[in-house]
Design a protein around this motif. Structure first.
Motif, short mmCIF file in Angstrom:
data_model
loop_
_atom_site.label_atom_id
_atom_site.label_comp_id
_atom_site.label_asym_id
_atom_site.label_seq_id
_atom_site.Cartn_x
_atom_site.Cartn_y
_atom_site.Cartn_z
N GLU A 25 -13.80 79.62 65.19
CA GLU A 25 -12.48 79.82 64.58
C GLU A 25 -11.78 78.49 64.28
OE1 GLU A 25 -9.95 82.37 66.78
OE2 GLU A 25 -11.20 84.15 66.52
N HIS A 118 -13.58 93.26 64.01
CA HIS A 118 -13.02 91.97 63.62
C HIS A 118 -12.50 91.24 64.86
CE1 HIS A 118 -11.22 88.90 61.20
NE2 HIS A 118 -9.98 89.19 61.59
N SER A 120 -10.28 88.81 66.19
CA SER A 120 -9.08 88.03 65.90
C SER A 120 -7.97 88.45 66.86
CB SER A 120 -8.62 88.26 64.46
OG SER A 120 -7.36 87.66 64.24
N LEU A 121 -7.14 87.50 67.23
CA LEU A 121 -6.03 87.80 68.12
C LEU A 121 -5.04 88.77 67.48
CD1 LEU A 121 -5.31 84.24 69.58
CD2 LEU A 121 -6.44 86.14 70.73
N LYS A 122 -5.10 88.89 66.16
CA LYS A 122 -4.21 89.80 65.46
C LYS A 122 -4.79 91.21 65.35
CE LYS A 122 -2.18 86.10 62.65
NZ LYS A 122 -1.93 85.60 61.27
N SER A 123 -6.06 91.37 65.74
CA SER A 123 -6.72 92.67 65.64
C SER A 123 -6.26 93.59 66.78
CB SER A 123 -8.24 92.49 65.68
OG SER A 123 -8.89 93.73 65.83
N ALA A 124 -5.94 94.83 66.44
CA ALA A 124 -5.49 95.79 67.45
C ALA A 124 -6.60 96.11 68.44
CB ALA A 124 -5.01 97.07 66.77
N ARG A 127 -7.06 93.15 70.84
CA ARG A 127 -5.99 93.13 71.84
C ARG A 127 -6.15 94.26 72.85
NH1 ARG A 127 -0.35 91.80 68.58
NH2 ARG A 127 -0.91 89.70 67.87
#
Length: 216
Positions: A25, A118, A120-124, A127
């Protein structure tokens, strides 16, 4: 068993995946390779210093009865004097907070990677996995149970899993189709092979002791 557990808790297999995911990343271009190497060297050096400090401090303990943190603080007083309890508290807090961050994060990266989600820290979903692992850890630590044996088993399991991960990495690092001119050199393969053999022997020794196989 203690040796393989020490290796398992120092070179945690899932942290290899965490490091690889974070590097992927952070750095994208070939020109970033030197920065990635420097980052890895610094991280390994700091981890080695911490591990050696823990081993040296543990070797100074002469008390045979250490059943809780208070006993451990008293046992460290000959080494740190009146500051022993503060040193121990700082160490336990640091170990706890770093594990609370990295373990769920690594689990989230591994789970999402294996399931094709996916990462990513933004992925539900990412998380959700992170939160579930973190909540389970909090519940277990708050239950009043003494998870010493579970922790030991987990670290031994990490040590046993390590040669599998090392073998996989050696295979990947020698594939022309993936790395081209950046594949492992002969020197890298020699050191990697030695690490693989050592970790494999320790893993076999641990399995032999756990299951009484009497292999050697």
């Amino acid at each position: 068993m203690l040796i393989i557990a020490l290796i398992g808790t120092t070179v945690v297999p899932y942290n290899l995946f965490l490091h690889a995911s974070l590097v992927k990343e952070k750095w994208k271009a070939v020109s970033d390779l030197s920065y990635a190497r420097k980052d890895t060297i610094i991280a390994i050096a700091l981890g080695g210093i911490v591990s050696m400090s823990i081993i040296i401090s543990a070797a100074a303990i002469t008390s045979a009865e250490v059943s809780n943190a208070a006993d451990l603080a008293l046992a460290l007083e000959p080494l740190f004097g009146g500051f022993a309890k503060y040193v121990l508290a700082t160490g336990l807090f640091s170990a706890g907070i770093t594990s609370a961050i990295t373990a769920p994060l690594a689990a989230a990266y591994v789970a999402t990677g294996c399931l094709g989600w996916h990462s990513s820290l933004k992925s539900a979903r990412f998380r959700a996995v992170w939160s579930i692992v973190l909540v389970l850890g909090v519940l277990l630590s708050s239950s009043g149970l003494k998870p010493i044996q579970i922790i030991k088993f987990a670290q031994v399991a990490n040590g046993i899993l390590l040669p599998v991960i090392v073998g996989f990495l050696l295979w990947v690092m020698n594939r022309n189709t993936l790395l081209g001119t950046y594949k492992n050199s002969k020197v890298n393969n020699i050191f990697g092979g030695l690490i693989f053999l050592i970790s494999l022997l320790l893993a076999v020794a641990a399995i032999n002791k756990v299951f009484n196989l009497n292999v050697f």
